[in-house]
Design a protein around this motif. Structure first.
Motif, PDB file in Angstrom:
ATOM      1  N   HIS A 228      34.559  35.979  49.031  1.00  0.00           N
ATOM      2  CA  HIS A 228      34.450  37.200  49.819  1.00  0.00           C
ATOM      3  C   HIS A 228      35.784  37.527  50.492  1.00  0.00           C
ATOM      4  O   HIS A 228      36.173  38.711  50.590  1.00  0.00           O
ATOM      5  CB  HIS A 228      33.352  37.034  50.861  1.00  0.00           C
ATOM      6  CG  HIS A 228      32.868  38.322  51.442  1.00  0.00           C
ATOM      7  ND1 HIS A 228      32.220  39.278  50.706  1.00  0.00           N
ATOM      8  CD2 HIS A 228      32.974  38.834  52.712  1.00  0.00           C
ATOM      9  CE1 HIS A 228      31.925  40.314  51.468  1.00  0.00           C
ATOM     10  NE2 HIS A 228      32.380  40.062  52.698  1.00  0.00           N
ATOM     11  N   LEU A 231      38.194  38.971  47.921  1.00  0.00           N
ATOM     12  CA  LEU A 231      37.801  40.338  47.564  1.00  0.00           C
ATOM     13  C   LEU A 231      38.216  41.329  48.642  1.00  0.00           C
ATOM     14  O   LEU A 231      38.580  42.478  48.347  1.00  0.00           O
ATOM     15  CB  LEU A 231      36.286  40.404  47.340  1.00  0.00           C
ATOM     16  CG  LEU A 231      35.761  39.734  46.067  1.00  0.00           C
ATOM     17  CD1 LEU A 231      34.237  39.759  46.040  1.00  0.00           C
ATOM     18  CD2 LEU A 231      36.302  40.421  44.825  1.00  0.00           C
ATOM     19  N   ASP A 232      38.166  40.907  49.908  1.00  0.00           N
ATOM     20  CA  ASP A 232      38.598  41.791  50.987  1.00  0.00           C
ATOM     21  C   ASP A 232      40.098  42.054  50.928  1.00  0.00           C
ATOM     22  O   ASP A 232      40.573  43.110  51.393  1.00  0.00           O
ATOM     23  CB  ASP A 232      38.236  41.181  52.342  1.00  0.00           C
ATOM     24  CG  ASP A 232      36.734  41.215  52.597  1.00  0.00           C
ATOM     25  OD1 ASP A 232      36.049  42.038  51.958  1.00  0.00           O
ATOM     26  OD2 ASP A 232      36.252  40.409  53.422  1.00  0.00           O
ATOM     27  N   ASP A 235      42.869  45.668  47.431  1.00  0.00           N
ATOM     28  CA  ASP A 235      42.751  47.072  47.816  1.00  0.00           C
ATOM     29  C   ASP A 235      42.424  47.903  46.581  1.00  0.00           C
ATOM     30  O   ASP A 235      43.234  47.971  45.643  1.00  0.00           O
ATOM     31  CB  ASP A 235      44.058  47.548  48.455  1.00  0.00           C
ATOM     32  CG  ASP A 235      43.919  48.933  49.068  1.00  0.00           C
ATOM     33  OD1 ASP A 235      42.821  49.507  48.966  1.00  0.00           O
ATOM     34  OD2 ASP A 235      44.900  49.428  49.648  1.00  0.00           O
ATOM     35  N   LEU A 246      35.444  45.988  41.695  1.00  0.00           N
ATOM     36  CA  LEU A 246      35.596  45.376  43.016  1.00  0.00           C
ATOM     37  C   LEU A 246      34.423  45.731  43.930  1.00  0.00           C
ATOM     38  O   LEU A 246      33.940  44.891  44.693  1.00  0.00           O
ATOM     39  CB  LEU A 246      36.915  45.831  43.648  1.00  0.00           C
ATOM     40  CG  LEU A 246      38.190  45.309  42.980  1.00  0.00           C
ATOM     41  CD1 LEU A 246      39.423  45.918  43.641  1.00  0.00           C
ATOM     42  CD2 LEU A 246      38.256  43.781  43.075  1.00  0.00           C
ATOM     43  N   ALA A 247      33.976  46.993  43.828  1.00  0.00           N
ATOM     44  CA  ALA A 247      32.839  47.397  44.659  1.00  0.00           C
ATOM     45  C   ALA A 247      31.584  46.616  44.284  1.00  0.00           C
ATOM     46  O   ALA A 247      30.818  46.176  45.158  1.00  0.00           O
ATOM     47  CB  ALA A 247      32.607  48.901  44.512  1.00  0.00           C
ATOM     48  N   GLN A 250      31.954  43.055  45.526  1.00  0.00           N
ATOM     49  CA  GLN A 250      31.730  43.000  46.970  1.00  0.00           C
ATOM     50  C   GLN A 250      30.228  43.042  47.275  1.00  0.00           C
ATOM     51  O   GLN A 250      29.713  42.263  48.105  1.00  0.00           O
ATOM     52  CB  GLN A 250      32.417  44.195  47.645  1.00  0.00           C
ATOM     53  CG  GLN A 250      33.922  44.061  47.765  1.00  0.00           C
ATOM     54  CD  GLN A 250      34.304  43.266  49.011  1.00  0.00           C
ATOM     55  OE1 GLN A 250      33.462  42.670  49.672  1.00  0.00           O
ATOM     56  NE2 GLN A 250      35.600  43.243  49.306  1.00  0.00           N
ATOM     57  N   ARG A 251      29.533  43.948  46.592  1.00  0.00           N
ATOM     58  CA  ARG A 251      28.103  44.090  46.838  1.00  0.00           C
ATOM     59  C   ARG A 251      27.343  42.821  46.450  1.00  0.00           C
ATOM     60  O   ARG A 251      26.464  42.348  47.188  1.00  0.00           O
ATOM     61  CB  ARG A 251      27.579  45.293  46.053  1.00  0.00           C
ATOM     62  CG  ARG A 251      26.138  45.647  46.342  1.00  0.00           C
ATOM     63  CD  ARG A 251      25.789  47.070  45.918  1.00  0.00           C
ATOM     64  NE  ARG A 251      26.173  47.317  44.521  1.00  0.00           N
ATOM     65  CZ  ARG A 251      27.197  48.110  44.173  1.00  0.00           C
ATOM     66  NH1 ARG A 251      27.933  48.698  45.106  1.00  0.00           N
ATOM     67  NH2 ARG A 251      27.498  48.306  42.899  1.00  0.00           N
ATOM     68  N   SER A 253      28.562  39.712  46.169  1.00  0.00           N
ATOM     69  CA  SER A 253      28.936  38.580  47.029  1.00  0.00           C
ATOM     70  C   SER A 253      28.241  38.679  48.382  1.00  0.00           C
ATOM     71  O   SER A 253      27.807  37.666  48.954  1.00  0.00           O
ATOM     72  CB  SER A 253      30.454  38.525  47.204  1.00  0.00           C
ATOM     73  OG  SER A 253      30.925  39.656  47.908  1.00  0.00           O
ATOM     74  N   GLN A 254      28.129  39.903  48.911  1.00  0.00           N
ATOM     75  CA  GLN A 254      27.409  40.074  50.169  1.00  0.00           C
ATOM     76  C   GLN A 254      25.932  39.730  49.999  1.00  0.00           C
ATOM     77  O   GLN A 254      25.316  39.116  50.886  1.00  0.00           O
ATOM     78  CB  GLN A 254      27.570  41.514  50.666  1.00  0.00           C
ATOM     79  CG  GLN A 254      28.984  41.842  51.138  1.00  0.00           C
ATOM     80  CD  GLN A 254      29.153  43.299  51.481  1.00  0.00           C
ATOM     81  OE1 GLN A 254      28.225  44.098  51.321  1.00  0.00           O
ATOM     82  NE2 GLN A 254      30.330  43.668  51.961  1.00  0.00           N
ATOM     83  N   THR A 257      25.662  36.010  49.850  1.00  0.00           N
ATOM     84  CA  THR A 257      25.845  35.435  51.174  1.00  0.00           C
ATOM     85  C   THR A 257      24.582  35.581  52.013  1.00  0.00           C
ATOM     86  O   THR A 257      24.168  34.651  52.715  1.00  0.00           O
ATOM     87  CB  THR A 257      27.031  36.109  51.885  1.00  0.00           C
ATOM     88  OG1 THR A 257      28.210  35.933  51.108  1.00  0.00           O
ATOM     89  CG2 THR A 257      27.251  35.512  53.269  1.00  0.00           C
TER      90      THR A 257
END
Length: 448
Positions: A228, A231-232, A235, A246-247, A250-251, A253-254, A257
């Motif tokens: 995570h 990924l942050d 850019d 990437l979006a 991110q989704r 991985s969240q 988590t």
């Protein structure tokens, strides 16, 4: 009366009339009719008494006597008695065979079975498994008091509950490594059935499962945090072609988590027998927080309403209750289409002589089919897999709610109809209710 018995009766009656008529004719011939008829009648009575004595002998004798041949009423009576005795012996033999079969089946069970007399709580019978699990010995313990024979288990209060006795789990005093599950089953007006089972293996497997889930979840937390974090750092504006990937990363991985956090929380709740710390939960503040979170999650797509009709607070864990209520509210928003309504209502509930409260989350969403309601609180159970993935749910929310309410001696009630929405109600007993006036008085006393 059966035809054969009727025929025998009329035959015997005809013989009696024939004898009396013959005696009257003989008496007329010798000039003494009445004495002759009287002697004949006495002879008939004596003969009938003699046959009655034979019937009594047949009834009291423990031998299988063959009935005599003949067509009279006494021979018919002997035949009927013989048939009744044969049928009774057949029924007794079948009952004995059934009893032996039931005893053999009970003796072969791996669970301890003890038959207890209800009023005196004395042991009437037990199978072989009770020797090892409960330490009972035959015939020494037959007729003894169950609570005294199982004295190390302290069963007096549990047995006093009778039909209302809940299943009891206790460590075996004869084997410290074993855990016994005891159930009391009333199966007649005068007898109870005590069933004892060794659940040590089941408890060990359950603990192994909990430890495995907790350990795996804990180990996944660190690599997920690293992923995570990287990924942050990326850019999407610097790599426009990578933006969709990437979006999505991110989704996911969240979501992963959140799944790990829910698993850790569920494992912690399952390992607790009681709440570590309890306090007064201010419900006015709790309801305001729930409404604020619901509006933030809804983003204006739903109509959110909140009602506080109870005017009281709860006694328990503020953190745990917020987690449970928040799960119900977020589920209602996830599974309610845009334009629907979600209502959070906190109202009183009268339960017999007590006064409890209910927190309800009412939505106008898709609804849940009745076939899914019994299993809806199981972990990872999903009514619609595709819809759950689209909404971002982990499948653990309702399981967390159930465990939190169990720790608060509360219960979850779900009422739903497909196409008309659902109502999730958290019922709290009167022992969990606290007056807001009392809370304010205590707070003012605590302030300097």
């Amino acid at each position: 009366m059966p035809p054969r018995a009727r025929s025998a009766w009329f035959r015997t009656l005809g013989q009696l009339l024939l004898i009396l008529a013959a005696a009257a004719v003989a008496g007329l011939l010798i000039g003494q009719p009445w004495p002759t008829v009287t002697l004949a009648a006495l002879g008939v009575v004596a003969w009938h008494y003699w046959r009655l004595r034979r019937v009594l002998i047949r009834l009291t004798a423990r031998q299988r006597l063959t009935p005599p041949l003949g067509e009279g009423i006494w021979n018919e009576l002997d035949r009927l008695l013989h048939r009744s005795q044969a049928e009774m012996r057949g029924r007794k033999r079948r009952l004995i065979e059934m009893l032996r079969a039931y005893r053999a089946a009970a003796a072969a069970l791996p669970d301890a079975i003890v038959v207890v007399e209800r009023n005196s709580q004395r042991i009437q019978w037990f199978n072989e498994a009770a020797n090892g699990l409960l330490g009972l010995r035959y015939p020494r313990d037959i007729g003894g008091s169950l609570s005294q024979k199982l004295q190390p288990l302290q069963l007096a209060h549990w047995l006093a509950a009778g039909r209302n006795a809940e299943p009891l789990e206790a460590s075996s005093p004869w084997n410290p490594a074993a855990t016994l599950s005891l159930r009391l089953i009333p199966y007649s007006e005068n007898l109870w059935l005590l069933v004892a089972r060794d659940v040590s293996r089941l408890l060990q497997l359950e603990q192994m499962r909990r430890d495995f889930v907790a350990n795996v979840s804990h180990e996944l937390r660190t690599p997920l945090t690293v992923v995570h974090g990287y990924l942050d750092m990326l850019d999407p504006s610097e790599h426009p072609d990578w933006a969709p990937m990437l979006a999505e990363m991110q989704r996911q991985s969240q979501r992963m988590t959140q799944l790990v956090e829910d698993l850790l929380m569920l494992s912690r709740l399952e390992s607790q027998d009681s709440l570590p710390a309890e306090e007064t939960v201010v419900m006015s503040s709790m309801l305001s927080t729930l409404k604020r979170e619901a509006m933030a999650l809804s983003q204006g797509r739903h109509e959110i309403a909140m009602e506080d009709l109870a005017g009281v607070d709860l006694w328990g864990s503020n953190k745990e209750l917020h987690s449970a209520f928040s799960n119900l509210v977020s589920n209602a928003i996830r599974y309610t289409p845009a334009g629907g309504s979600i209502r959070i209502r906190f109202r009183p509930e009268h339960q017999g002589m007590g006064r409890g409260v209910v927190l309800e989350v009412i939505d106008s969403g898709y609804g849940i089919p009745a076939a899914h309601l019994p299993r809806i609180t199981e972990r990872f159970y999903r009514v619609s897999t595709s819809r759950s993935r689209e909404s971002g749910g982990t499948g653990l929310g309702l399981s967390i709610v159930k465990h939190v309410l169990n720790l608060h001696q509360a219960r979850l009630e779900i009422v739903s109809e497909v196409g008309r929405g659902s109502t999730f109600a958290c019922h709290f007993g009167s022992d969990r209710v606290r007056s807001r006036d009392a809370y304010l008085d205590n707070l003012s006393e605590a302030l300097p």
